[in-house]
Design an enzyme around this catalytic site. Structure first.
Site, PDB file in Angstrom:
ATOM      1  N   ASP A  55     -62.561  25.464 -13.669  1.00 54.87           N
ATOM      2  CA  ASP A  55     -62.643  24.820 -12.356  1.00 54.87           C
ATOM      3  C   ASP A  55     -62.212  23.362 -12.439  1.00 54.87           C
ATOM      4  OD1 ASP A  55     -64.851  23.795 -13.677  1.00 54.87           O
ATOM      5  OD2 ASP A  55     -66.314  24.408 -12.167  1.00 54.87           O
ATOM      6  N   ASP A  94     -63.424  30.966 -14.482  1.00 55.69           N
ATOM      7  CA  ASP A  94     -64.533  30.049 -14.225  1.00 55.69           C
ATOM      8  C   ASP A  94     -65.024  30.212 -12.786  1.00 55.69           C
ATOM      9  OD1 ASP A  94     -66.327  28.072 -14.836  1.00 55.69           O
ATOM     10  OD2 ASP A  94     -64.835  26.514 -15.194  1.00 55.69           O
ATOM     11  N   LYS A 124     -67.147  32.948 -16.579  1.00 60.39           N
ATOM     12  CA  LYS A 124     -68.046  31.874 -17.012  1.00 60.39           C
ATOM     13  C   LYS A 124     -68.843  31.321 -15.830  1.00 60.39           C
ATOM     14  CE  LYS A 124     -66.521  27.641 -18.071  1.00 60.39           C
ATOM     15  NZ  LYS A 124     -67.382  26.736 -17.229  1.00 60.39           N
ATOM     16  N   GLU A 126     -71.940  28.291 -14.965  1.00 64.22           N
ATOM     17  CA  GLU A 126     -72.833  27.221 -15.404  1.00 64.22           C
ATOM     18  C   GLU A 126     -74.259  27.681 -15.115  1.00 64.22           C
ATOM     19  OE1 GLU A 126     -71.835  23.320 -14.047  1.00 64.22           O
ATOM     20  OE2 GLU A 126     -69.708  23.542 -14.554  1.00 64.22           O
ATOM     21  N   GLU A 193     -71.525  22.453 -23.749  1.00 61.49           N
ATOM     22  CA  GLU A 193     -70.752  21.239 -23.497  1.00 61.49           C
ATOM     23  C   GLU A 193     -71.564  19.984 -23.761  1.00 61.49           C
ATOM     24  OE1 GLU A 193     -68.148  19.004 -19.968  1.00 61.49           O
ATOM     25  OE2 GLU A 193     -68.679  21.125 -19.777  1.00 61.49           O
TER      26      GLU A 193
END
Length: 285
Positions: A55, A94, A124, A126, A193
């Site tokens: 993204d 993403d 993916k 978050e 990350e």
């Protein structure tokens, strides 16, 4: 004897099974972000066989100041483009902000769209520990989930900016617990990350000996220390196209300056009147 290229076998497609084999063999793997078919062609020719359609396209392609504005439809389009450019690579899609926060049903629907319409190999998200049940439902539906933990750019408004994660004992313990929970609920892979090396090392150890898992769970680092199984950075940072370089992504080319120099030469050639003055390729019969 010259090899008959036409009869050469096509390269094997990189799959989740391939990545798990790399992890078991202690073979590190490189991943880069990618947003278009042409770049995907050249990255795979360079040997990079795992690509993240991130993204970060919101910033690198569309010029926004964060990842938040990019849409689901745009992400689907560029993921399909990367798949066309790299048909044998492992392509990770993403989930953009707003594509999974409203409900589990919304998340599952959009994740399946990435796999059906764009050809993604994994999706993916978050995540934190509150997403454990969503991971389980997605896994049951056949969607390989990459759980992105640590620093989460989609939280930039809530956090008031970007920051590293896991830098205190309490934060580190919570991050490790989150990783363990998401693995236990079926996460196919982790992406960590901006965390200290000690934290990522502990998470890698958890992922390699996860209870109830027959094989290790691959861990990808993005500024997360040397112990991760794979590492990813934003392509534009690697190529020297960014005005600001993350400390974990030193440029390996100065492509920005090369583009500016080429544009300057083109501008001067056109303005001087020399362009096509003596070498125009088309002539009247």
């Amino acid at each position: 004897m010259q090899q008959d290229v036409s009869s050469a076998a096509p390269p094997a497609r990189v799959t989740m099974r391939t990545i798990r084999k790399w992890v078991k063999a202690r073979e590190k793997f490189a991943m880069l972000t990618c947003y278009d078919a042409t770049t995907a062609v050249w990255l795979t020719r360079g040997g990079v066989q795992t690509l993240l359609v991130g993204d970060t396209a919101a910033q690198m392609v569309l010029g926004h100041d964060s990842t938040l504005p990019v849409s689901m439809s745009f992400m689907l389009e560029i993921t399909a483009a990367v798949r066309r450019g790299a048909p044998h690579a492992f392509v990770m899609a993403d989930m953009p902000f707003g594509s999974y926060q409203a409900s589990d049903e919304q998340a599952i629907t959009n994740a399946i769209r990435f796999m059906k319409r764009a050809g993604a190999d994994a999706v993916k998200f978050e995540m934190d520990a509150s997403h454990a049940s969503l991971v389980a439902r997605l896994t049951s539906a056949g969607v390989p989930v990459v759980a992105h933990i640590g620093s989460r750019p989609q939280q930039v408004r809530a956090e008031g900016g970007y920051r590293a994660a896991g830098r205190t004992p309490a934060e580190a313990a919570k991050l490790c617990d989150t990783a363990e929970t998401l693995i236990a609920h079926g996460a196919a892979m982790l992406l960590i990350e901006a965390v200290p090396a000690e934290v990522s090392r502990t998470i890698v150890e958890l992922a390699e000996r996860a209870p109830g898992r027959d094989e290790p769970v691959p861990v990808i680092g993005c500024g997360a220390g040397p112990d991760c199984h794979g590492h990813v950075v934003v392509l534009h940072d690697l190529l020297g196209l960014s005005d600001w370089q993350p400390p974990f992504a030193p440029p390996m080319a100065d492509l920005g300056r090369q583009i500016a120099d080429a544009a300057s030469r083109w501008n001067e050639t056109v303005q001087s009147g020399r362009y096509l003055q003596h070498d125009h390729p088309y002539h009247m019969k």
